[in-house]
Scaffold this motif. Structure first.
Motif, PDB file in Angstrom:
ATOM      1  N   VAL A  25       0.836  -1.209   0.000  1.00  0.00           N
ATOM      2  CA  VAL A  25       0.000   0.000   0.000  1.00  0.00           C
ATOM      3  C   VAL A  25       0.866   1.253   0.000  1.00  0.00           C
ATOM      4  O   VAL A  25       0.618   2.208  -0.737  1.00  0.00           O
ATOM      5  CB  VAL A  25      -0.944   0.017   1.227  1.00  0.00           C
ATOM      6  N   ILE A  26       1.907   1.256   0.832  1.00  0.00           N
ATOM      7  CA  ILE A  26       2.817   2.410   0.940  1.00  0.00           C
ATOM      8  C   ILE A  26       4.244   1.891   0.774  1.00  0.00           C
ATOM      9  O   ILE A  26       4.873   1.423   1.738  1.00  0.00           O
ATOM     10  CB  ILE A  26       2.640   3.132   2.288  1.00  0.00           C
ATOM     11  N   PRO A  27       4.783   1.907  -0.460  1.00  0.00           N
ATOM     12  CA  PRO A  27       6.100   1.320  -0.746  1.00  0.00           C
ATOM     13  C   PRO A  27       7.236   1.893   0.102  1.00  0.00           C
ATOM     14  O   PRO A  27       8.246   1.211   0.315  1.00  0.00           O
ATOM     15  CB  PRO A  27       6.306   1.639  -2.226  1.00  0.00           C
ATOM     16  N   GLU A  28       7.101   3.133   0.566  1.00  0.00           N
ATOM     17  CA  GLU A  28       8.172   3.746   1.365  1.00  0.00           C
ATOM     18  C   GLU A  28       8.339   3.064   2.726  1.00  0.00           C
ATOM     19  O   GLU A  28       9.385   3.198   3.374  1.00  0.00           O
ATOM     20  CB  GLU A  28       7.883   5.231   1.603  1.00  0.00           C
ATOM     21  N   TYR A  29       7.321   2.362   3.167  1.00  0.00           N
ATOM     22  CA  TYR A  29       7.347   1.768   4.511  1.00  0.00           C
ATOM     23  C   TYR A  29       8.501   0.777   4.657  1.00  0.00           C
ATOM     24  O   TYR A  29       8.690  -0.119   3.841  1.00  0.00           O
ATOM     25  CB  TYR A  29       6.023   1.048   4.793  1.00  0.00           C
ATOM     26  N   ASP A  30       9.277   0.942   5.736  1.00  0.00           N
ATOM     27  CA  ASP A  30      10.397   0.047   6.021  1.00  0.00           C
ATOM     28  C   ASP A  30      10.596   0.011   7.534  1.00  0.00           C
ATOM     29  O   ASP A  30      11.159   0.936   8.117  1.00  0.00           O
ATOM     30  CB  ASP A  30      11.662   0.526   5.320  1.00  0.00           C
ATOM     31  N   ALA A  31      10.116  -1.056   8.164  1.00  0.00           N
ATOM     32  CA  ALA A  31      10.201  -1.156   9.623  1.00  0.00           C
ATOM     33  C   ALA A  31      11.640  -1.128  10.109  1.00  0.00           C
ATOM     34  O   ALA A  31      11.937  -0.577  11.175  1.00  0.00           O
ATOM     35  CB  ALA A  31       9.505  -2.429  10.091  1.00  0.00           C
ATOM     36  N   ALA A  32      12.564  -1.700   9.324  1.00  0.00           N
ATOM     37  CA  ALA A  32      13.972  -1.749   9.730  1.00  0.00           C
ATOM     38  C   ALA A  32      14.595  -0.362   9.822  1.00  0.00           C
ATOM     39  O   ALA A  32      15.573  -0.155  10.539  1.00  0.00           O
ATOM     40  CB  ALA A  32      14.764  -2.617   8.757  1.00  0.00           C
ATOM     41  N   LYS A  33      14.023   0.604   9.096  1.00  0.00           N
ATOM     42  CA  LYS A  33      14.550   1.974   9.111  1.00  0.00           C
ATOM     43  C   LYS A  33      13.795   2.875  10.080  1.00  0.00           C
ATOM     44  O   LYS A  33      13.997   4.086  10.081  1.00  0.00           O
ATOM     45  CB  LYS A  33      14.492   2.563   7.698  1.00  0.00           C
ATOM     46  N   GLY A  34      12.896   2.295  10.878  1.00  0.00           N
ATOM     47  CA  GLY A  34      12.207   3.087  11.893  1.00  0.00           C
ATOM     48  C   GLY A  34      10.824   3.564  11.513  1.00  0.00           C
ATOM     49  O   GLY A  34      10.200   4.327  12.261  1.00  0.00           O
ATOM     50  N   TYR A  35      10.320   3.129  10.362  1.00  0.00           N
ATOM     51  CA  TYR A  35       8.951   3.482   9.991  1.00  0.00           C
ATOM     52  C   TYR A  35       7.973   2.726  10.889  1.00  0.00           C
ATOM     53  O   TYR A  35       8.209   1.560  11.238  1.00  0.00           O
ATOM     54  CB  TYR A  35       8.672   3.116   8.527  1.00  0.00           C
TER      55      TYR A  35
END
Length: 201
Positions: A28-38
């Motif tokens: 849904v939101i390609p920018e999302y990256d849990a590893a980077k703190g999102y």
């Protein structure tokens, strides 16, 4: 009894709980990256009673800088996020039953009448129990009982949270209008009427 703390992270990792959930967030939101703190959560509109708004979920992603990205949540991604997230509640309950059976105890459920009537629980998760202690009480009545029993105000006034998503999320966001529903259900079951009904917020 001394409280017992269990770490269920390995079990959730084995189930792929967060991996499966984050796959749907990222579609849904390609920018999302849990590893980077999102951080992310799903929410319902909070203005359903005031505007002609569809009662559908949205994804909210919070960037490491604090910026919020909000997009409508498609059905397939919604189902995957909920299905993956429910691993957490079911794993917790499995651990609860382990300790209960180890001691030949019964598991007491904490779900209230509002939650059971509206299906606001996870099957075989927080909805599982041997005895439904509060199943006949509305949430409003439980707060009244807590006050009567002298439960500290710091506990009674603490906002309930879902403890499901990485971004802060309360029950009002996740289950829109829950305060209004509590009073509406209580009034209907107890046959309480008002000559001039008013909209509660």
């Amino acid at each position: 009894m001394t409280p017992i703390r269990e770490d269920i992270r390995d079990a959730l990792e084995g189930f792929g709980c967060y991996r499966r959930r984050d796959e749907a967030f990222k579609r849904v939101i390609p920018e999302y990256d849990a590893a980077k703190g999102y951080k992310a959560k799903i929410v319902l509109p909070q203005n359903l009673l005031d505007e002609d708004t569809l009662n559908v979920f949205s994804v909210v992603v919070i960037t490491p800088e604090g910026t919020e990205i909000v997009k409508a949540l498609p059905p397939a991604e919604f189902l995957q996020i909920v299905a993956a997230s429910n691993f957490k509640q079911r794993t917790r309950m499995s651990m609860v039953y382990y300790h209960a059976e180890l001691r030949n105890y019964a598991v007491l459920g904490t779900g209230n009448k509002n939650e059971h009537d509206q299906g606001f629980f996870v099957k075989h998760g927080d909805g599982a129990s041997d005895i439904r202690v509060f199943g006949h009480l509305f949430k409003t009545q439980i707060y009244q009982l807590a006050e009567y029993l002298g439960v500290p105000d710091s506990i009674r006034s603490r906002p309930p949270t879902t403890d499901t998503y990485s971004a802060p999320c309360d029950q009002q966001e996740f289950f829109s209008g829950c305060r209004l529903r509590q009073w509406t259900c209580y009034g209907m079951r107890c046959c309480i009427t008002h000559p001039r009904p008013k909209r509660h917020r």
